[in-house]
Write a protein that holds these residues in place. Sequence first.
Motif, PDB file in Angstrom:
ATOM      1  N   LEU A   1       0.835  -1.205   0.000  1.00  0.00           N
ATOM      2  CA  LEU A   1       0.000   0.000   0.000  1.00  0.00           C
ATOM      3  C   LEU A   1       0.867   1.251   0.000  1.00  0.00           C
ATOM      4  N   LYS A   2       0.572   2.144  -0.885  1.00  0.00           N
ATOM      5  CA  LYS A   2       1.328   3.390  -0.978  1.00  0.00           C
ATOM      6  C   LYS A   2       1.068   4.240   0.267  1.00  0.00           C
TER       7      LYS A   2
ATOM      8  N   PHE B   1      -0.132   7.612   5.669  1.00  0.00           N
ATOM      9  CA  PHE B   1      -1.010   6.920   4.709  1.00  0.00           C
ATOM     10  C   PHE B   1      -1.939   7.896   3.994  1.00  0.00           C
TER      11      PHE B   1
ATOM     12  N   HIS C   1      -0.654   9.954   1.010  1.00  0.00           N
ATOM     13  CA  HIS C   1      -0.437   9.284  -0.272  1.00  0.00           C
ATOM     14  C   HIS C   1      -1.725   8.722  -0.873  1.00  0.00           C
ATOM     15  N   GLN C   2      -2.846   8.959  -0.187  1.00  0.00           N
ATOM     16  CA  GLN C   2      -4.136   8.467  -0.675  1.00  0.00           C
ATOM     17  C   GLN C   2      -5.088   9.650  -0.798  1.00  0.00           C
TER      18      GLN C   2
ATOM     19  N   LEU D   1      -8.676   9.422   0.757  1.00  0.00           N
ATOM     20  CA  LEU D   1      -8.652   9.410   2.225  1.00  0.00           C
ATOM     21  C   LEU D   1      -8.223  10.771   2.776  1.00  0.00           C
TER      22      LEU D   1
END
Length: 399
Positions: free
Chosen positions: A316-317, A387, A390-391, A394
Amino acid sequence: MSQKNKTHLRGKRGQAFADKIRGIDMEQILCVSVDISKYFHVVMIHNGLGEIVKPTFEIDIFKTGLAQLKQATDEAIGQSKAQVVLLGLEPTGHYFENLARHLQQQQTVTLINSYAVSQNRKQQMMLCEKDDPIDAAAIGDLLRRGEGSPFQPLQGIYLELQQLDRVSQGKIKMRTMLKNQIIGHLDRIFPGLVLIGDAAKKRYTPMFATNFWDCQTMQHLIRVCPDPSQLATMSTHDLITAFHAHNYKMGPKTASKIITYAQKVLLPNPEVIAIRSELLYHDLILLDAVAERIVVMEERLVNLVAQTPYQIWTKLKGLSDIQVARLAASIGDPDHYTHAKQIFRRSGLVSGRNDSGVRQKQGKGSKIVKTGDVHLRRALMDANHTFVLHQPILFSYYT
């Protein structure tokens, strides 16, 4: 209406407890509540009505304590003709784990949340009272109402992950403490070398714009020559030679910059510089050793997580391998959960709520209650910080 309200007031857990005691006389339900301490434990044995079957007693942390607890429980079972035995204890630090593991071999152990015990004392108008018998009574009261969650000890890889992670977290705290102590030395040896905070950097121009712990040149400098009085008298050639002797890079432009900066320092007492320079030297050696140990432990954590289902998260990025390893260490065996909400609830990352009537904010604007596992909460928050960056979806939800 939610599924929780369709089955039982307290959801599936409440329904399971109701099924367990259905049709059994309350006097034949035996509750064994244990208040855990570091060097001894307080035990209270009572029935489902709250009537004490065995007077409160203490047990030690050795084999004799376990034997005493088992003997007292067996006697109470015979005395009350108990059909169901509930054994609960408060998970105080790591002190409960050894006793719980031995008890689990013969009896299901229920863990009663420490926050729930505290709140139960308040409900009993014991706001200012804190002693072991009262805690044991509060634990027992919650136990007979079906509160708590089953003790599920970790094994194998997950146990190793947990223990490694907790020790490495301790080493990280030690590293932070040493870094702060080193800054304290430098404030006395070389005033103005380290400028922390925007206010200080606006008032003064630092030697280097980079943060001290991100600047290799400054970290090399305090190992080669932290004394500004000595630096002020050196030539650029002397400083370059001193750096090269330690296999550190140094050019004439940077050397001149350092010497010029040292020349404007209001020099401290030479005796203070001498004493603190010696202390700085030893703390730097210790810092290097701790940092090296952290690297070794983190590599081991990453290698272990690669052998678990959590390794899929490394793709996951926004999540580093070590962040995934810390999550795995904190969450534990995924087979211990039936849905993700259990993990979230265990972390304590739940908003407080104060809804009534037309005021239905569902926790919006309320503080997080923080009543769960601090290790899990820290791992989730740490992973979340990078996290979401990078999303994009989100990140929009987060902001």
